[in-house]
Scaffold this active site. Sequence first.
Site, PDB file in Angstrom:
ATOM      1  N   ASP A 679      -7.308  16.303  58.048  1.00 45.43           N
ATOM      2  CA  ASP A 679      -8.250  15.202  58.229  1.00 45.43           C
ATOM      3  C   ASP A 679      -8.259  14.702  59.675  1.00 45.43           C
ATOM      4  O   ASP A 679      -7.218  14.636  60.331  1.00 45.43           O
ATOM      5  CB  ASP A 679      -7.859  14.053  57.286  1.00 45.43           C
ATOM      6  CG  ASP A 679      -8.824  12.889  57.364  1.00 45.43           C
ATOM      7  OD1 ASP A 679      -9.975  13.062  56.944  1.00 45.43           O
ATOM      8  OD2 ASP A 679      -8.425  11.805  57.846  1.00 45.43           O
ATOM      9  N   PHE A 680      -9.427  14.354  60.188  1.00 42.75           N
ATOM     10  CA  PHE A 680      -9.628  13.684  61.479  1.00 42.75           C
ATOM     11  C   PHE A 680      -8.777  14.310  62.595  1.00 42.75           C
ATOM     12  O   PHE A 680      -7.987  13.640  63.256  1.00 42.75           O
ATOM     13  CB  PHE A 680      -9.303  12.192  61.356  1.00 42.75           C
ATOM     14  CG  PHE A 680      -9.877  11.367  62.482  1.00 42.75           C
ATOM     15  CD1 PHE A 680     -11.226  11.131  62.567  1.00 42.75           C
ATOM     16  CD2 PHE A 680      -9.061  10.812  63.457  1.00 42.75           C
ATOM     17  CE1 PHE A 680     -11.763  10.370  63.594  1.00 42.75           C
ATOM     18  CE2 PHE A 680      -9.583  10.054  64.500  1.00 42.75           C
ATOM     19  CZ  PHE A 680     -10.944   9.829  64.553  1.00 42.75           C
ATOM     20  N   VAL A 681      -8.979  15.603  62.820  1.00 44.22           N
ATOM     21  CA  VAL A 681      -8.185  16.285  63.848  1.00 44.22           C
ATOM     22  C   VAL A 681      -8.624  15.919  65.258  1.00 44.22           C
ATOM     23  O   VAL A 681      -7.966  16.310  66.231  1.00 44.22           O
ATOM     24  CB  VAL A 681      -8.232  17.814  63.648  1.00 44.22           C
ATOM     25  CG1 VAL A 681      -7.571  18.206  62.351  1.00 44.22           C
ATOM     26  CG2 VAL A 681      -9.671  18.333  63.705  1.00 44.22           C
ATOM     27  N   ARG A 682      -9.723  15.184  65.408  1.00 43.53           N
ATOM     28  CA  ARG A 682     -10.104  14.676  66.725  1.00 43.53           C
ATOM     29  C   ARG A 682      -9.060  13.710  67.277  1.00 43.53           C
ATOM     30  O   ARG A 682      -9.036  13.422  68.462  1.00 43.53           O
ATOM     31  CB  ARG A 682     -11.434  13.925  66.641  1.00 43.53           C
ATOM     32  CG  ARG A 682     -12.667  14.788  66.676  1.00 43.53           C
ATOM     33  CD  ARG A 682     -13.900  13.954  66.454  1.00 43.53           C
ATOM     34  NE  ARG A 682     -13.936  12.791  67.306  1.00 43.53           N
ATOM     35  CZ  ARG A 682     -14.689  11.731  67.078  1.00 43.53           C
ATOM     36  NH1 ARG A 682     -15.425  11.666  65.993  1.00 43.53           N
ATOM     37  NH2 ARG A 682     -14.692  10.715  67.918  1.00 43.53           N
ATOM     38  N   GLU A 704     -10.982  19.159  60.159  1.00 44.36           N
ATOM     39  CA  GLU A 704     -12.206  18.371  60.153  1.00 44.36           C
ATOM     40  C   GLU A 704     -12.382  17.753  61.539  1.00 44.36           C
ATOM     41  O   GLU A 704     -11.819  16.710  61.840  1.00 44.36           O
ATOM     42  CB  GLU A 704     -12.131  17.268  59.092  1.00 44.36           C
ATOM     43  CG  GLU A 704     -13.389  16.404  59.069  1.00 44.36           C
ATOM     44  CD  GLU A 704     -13.105  14.962  58.660  1.00 44.36           C
ATOM     45  OE1 GLU A 704     -13.962  14.380  57.992  1.00 44.36           O
ATOM     46  OE2 GLU A 704     -12.037  14.423  59.022  1.00 44.36           O
ATOM     47  N   SER A 708     -20.605  13.787  66.845  1.00 38.17           N
ATOM     48  CA  SER A 708     -22.055  13.620  66.821  1.00 38.17           C
ATOM     49  C   SER A 708     -22.740  14.747  67.586  1.00 38.17           C
ATOM     50  O   SER A 708     -22.273  15.191  68.629  1.00 38.17           O
ATOM     51  CB  SER A 708     -22.439  12.272  67.439  1.00 38.17           C
ATOM     52  OG  SER A 708     -22.112  12.250  68.799  1.00 38.17           O
ATOM     53  N   GLN A 725     -18.971  23.634  71.252  1.00 36.02           N
ATOM     54  CA  GLN A 725     -17.897  23.939  72.197  1.00 36.02           C
ATOM     55  C   GLN A 725     -16.700  23.022  71.969  1.00 36.02           C
ATOM     56  O   GLN A 725     -15.546  23.450  72.083  1.00 36.02           O
ATOM     57  CB  GLN A 725     -18.389  23.796  73.628  1.00 36.02           C
ATOM     58  CG  GLN A 725     -17.352  24.161  74.684  1.00 36.02           C
ATOM     59  CD  GLN A 725     -17.013  25.645  74.674  1.00 36.02           C
ATOM     60  OE1 GLN A 725     -17.886  26.486  74.872  1.00 36.02           O
ATOM     61  NE2 GLN A 725     -15.768  25.985  74.415  1.00 36.02           N
ATOM     62  N   LYS A 767     -28.687  34.024  68.311  1.00 29.77           N
ATOM     63  CA  LYS A 767     -27.545  33.982  67.398  1.00 29.77           C
ATOM     64  C   LYS A 767     -27.570  32.686  66.600  1.00 29.77           C
ATOM     65  O   LYS A 767     -28.281  31.746  66.949  1.00 29.77           O
ATOM     66  CB  LYS A 767     -26.245  34.079  68.197  1.00 29.77           C
ATOM     67  CG  LYS A 767     -26.039  35.418  68.888  1.00 29.77           C
ATOM     68  CD  LYS A 767     -24.679  35.460  69.577  1.00 29.77           C
ATOM     69  CE  LYS A 767     -24.426  36.803  70.225  1.00 29.77           C
ATOM     70  NZ  LYS A 767     -23.080  36.855  70.881  1.00 29.77           N
ATOM     71  N   GLY A 773     -21.929  31.130  65.147  1.00 27.45           N
ATOM     72  CA  GLY A 773     -22.566  32.028  66.104  1.00 27.45           C
ATOM     73  C   GLY A 773     -21.647  32.447  67.228  1.00 27.45           C
ATOM     74  O   GLY A 773     -21.926  33.420  67.926  1.00 27.45           O
ATOM     75  N   HIS A 786     -17.518  15.276  50.533  1.00 32.41           N
ATOM     76  CA  HIS A 786     -17.317  13.964  49.932  1.00 32.41           C
ATOM     77  C   HIS A 786     -17.815  12.831  50.820  1.00 32.41           C
ATOM     78  O   HIS A 786     -18.078  11.726  50.332  1.00 32.41           O
ATOM     79  CB  HIS A 786     -15.834  13.749  49.622  1.00 32.41           C
ATOM     80  CG  HIS A 786     -14.962  13.752  50.850  1.00 32.41           C
ATOM     81  ND1 HIS A 786     -14.795  14.872  51.629  1.00 32.41           N
ATOM     82  CD2 HIS A 786     -14.233  12.781  51.443  1.00 32.41           C
ATOM     83  CE1 HIS A 786     -13.992  14.585  52.639  1.00 32.41           C
ATOM     84  NE2 HIS A 786     -13.628  13.320  52.550  1.00 32.41           N
ATOM     85  N   ASP A 787     -17.937  13.063  52.121  1.00 31.11           N
ATOM     86  CA  ASP A 787     -18.414  12.029  53.038  1.00 31.11           C
ATOM     87  C   ASP A 787     -19.931  11.982  53.106  1.00 31.11           C
ATOM     88  O   ASP A 787     -20.526  10.916  53.213  1.00 31.11           O
ATOM     89  CB  ASP A 787     -17.873  12.274  54.444  1.00 31.11           C
ATOM     90  CG  ASP A 787     -16.380  12.026  54.524  1.00 31.11           C
ATOM     91  OD1 ASP A 787     -15.934  10.988  54.024  1.00 31.11           O
ATOM     92  OD2 ASP A 787     -15.669  12.873  55.089  1.00 31.11           O
TER      93      ASP A 787
END
Length: 807
Positions: A679-682, A704, A708, A725, A767, A773, A786-787
């Site tokens: 979850d929320f790997v950012r 995940e 945006s 990217q 591509k 791609g 689920h979100d």
Amino acid sequence: MSTVTIRPLLPSYRRANLNFRDRTNILLKPNYINYSIKSAPNARRFCSFKKLQKITVSSSTSTSTSPATSTDTTPVRPGDVFFKETFPLKRTHAVEGKMFVRLQKGKDEKNWQLSVGCNIPGKWILHWGVSFVGDNGSEWDQPPKKMRPPGSVSIKDYAIETPLKKLAEGDVFDQVNIDFDTRSDIAAINFVLKDEETGAWYQHRGRDFKVPLVDYLQHDGNVIGTKSTFGLWPGALGQLSKMILKADTSQSGIQDSSSESCELKQENKHLEGFYEELPIVKEIIIENTVSVSVRKCPETAKTLLNLETDLTGDVVVHWGVCRDDSKNWEIPAEPYPPETIVFKNKALRTLLQPKEGGKGCSRLFTVDEEFAGFLFVLKLNENTWLKCMENDFYIPLTSSSCLPAESVQEMLIPGKAEEATQEVSQTAYTAGIIKEIRNLVSDFSSDISRKTKSKEAQKSILLEIEKLAAEAYSIFRTTAPTFFEEAAVELEESKPPAKISPGTGTGFEILCQGFNWESHKSGRWYMELKEKATELSSLGFSVIWLPPPTESVSPEGYMPRDLYNLSSRYGNIDELKDVVNKFHDVGMKILGDVVLNHRCAHYQNQNGVWNIFGGRLNWDDRAVVADDPHFQGRGNKSSGDNFHAAPNIDHSQDFVRKDIKEWLCWLRNEIGYDGWRLDFVRGFWGGYVKDYLEATEPYFAVGEYWDSLSYTYGEMDHNQDAHRQRIIDWINAASGTAGAFDVTTKGILHSALDRCEYWRLSDEKGKPPGVVGWWPSRAVTFIENHDTGSTQVRSSLCSTISQDFTY
């Protein structure tokens, strides 16, 4: 390119921040770094800067300066030049501007308008939402559709993003106007200003801006524009001299409001207009170059060094010479170039001469042949010094100067000579991997041609191809000398080859999400899901993703507290083991949903901040990142984006990583999970994910990374390369040990199908436009989860498909 020197600050909201938003690059698209393999020698000399102690320089010409000599008039003959190099220069420049917030009456007493604007050039987005009467805490909700300005885009179920733009030709401010009806049950409008070009967020005193529409909110610390009766707020400019601030609030308990107070709040609406301008600062990157050429003067045998730059204004060269490789600064004997002064008997300072046309400046220096090198830094003002990779610029003048220009360039780069001596080993090692891949492909083709079509054999060969491709990729992306040392060690077979994590599965997985946002409400979801195991297996699903298993502040499971307590709203630990065993019996793999970015605390510290943990992992505030002031951690700064609804865990701490690895291994052994949905790997560096996956050796893992997509004035851009990217960069940071949900493809599919814009389904090269791609073996495509689906649309199970990989 503009950058802002703050860490992005995201607003708090109802559940988890899944708002759509470098370490390495992909095999097929190496545009994440500012140099290619071919140009690496030059790129590694990008200049960096730091503020030095303020030094006072006399504005008068030193008496030691001699009359003009031939040093400024001797022509530079290109044929005599034995050294020539151009160095990139980078520096930051603060651009100061203003943003305004205005609340004014509309066409009548019932219709009002909120306006937000900014006069700094850029691509600005207003990220905003509303709070309704009776809402608790700082939760956001989406406003009514009629309240949303044209071009607005929904962000999950909690916010809206609206681009700022000039309303008329000649306007100084880009702005957005929000119209609302005072008769609604909206208590406040919340927003932050987002720089779309950089992803930076501008807040009010480190918190979201809040414009209250009811009296009882007027004393909140982040309120803008009101004091007591919603009139002009005096003194706000003095208190907001810096817009780039961080939040200074702490987590507190949520208290329920009575129906009586809610009725009072809704009635207490008395608006008065206001207008405020607030200072805002944005730092941009300015790029320049400095070129140096060196030659010998045949008449005097002295060395002539010509220095040119495209910098303008009063550029001073702070310089000296050295006699050997120790690079100890000395002052040479006179004569010096015009406009040179001696600085503290340690260095010389020469003002560069403007070029004709005003495009830069230059100066010619004469140095005796006894010196081996020329040392310098550039000074723009007392606080701005331009250096080379945090070091002084060093230009060789003697024996090394006789080498070809390419060789001299290599001498300026630490380790370049060593790389050159190992080039043959690198080539041989690379050729060996390529040969092995070709042989495996030939075997695969032969197997198909013989029509044996053994699925297991094909999978085995494909896995071997991918392992070798991963090694080849590491060769491609690595330019540091340590790579060649590792390659040489492997060639000598003194160590076994690096182990490739199996966390990417076979490439044939069909993944079923075994829950939705409302599944916890039954209280026995594990048992309900167990009854569907045989049916799901018969439909072709090979992997099932189970909900977060731990005790959680939120019923859905994404606000974990005691990680070893597996009694959740979905069932208890025995029921969890039961459902896992059942799916294993029908031949399916199990993914556990693990939340590693954040964890809810059990206790408050001495300041009343919730950052002390209980349970088996009873961490203190050292486990919390230091740059989220909501929770006042004593750890290091976050390695990703902060999630402000709970303490963000500092994965750089050894004890944290040790405990998490032990917990994940316990889940593997005790429960029987085969892999992970992350979850929320950012929120934290992908390198830590690699560490966790190597410790647990999952069959399959997927992250995940929700971010945006790119929009221009509310319209989705066709080119989403920057978005995918960022996902690719995270996969690379994890060394390819995990896949990632292809959020890019999901967003593009929705837009293409909703508006029949099928041209979006291929990129500029024909591509697929998403992660699939570029790196199909790491792309986990999906339509809803689920979100995005679930209670917003339906309550059926959502499925995702991992793409077959091809090369």
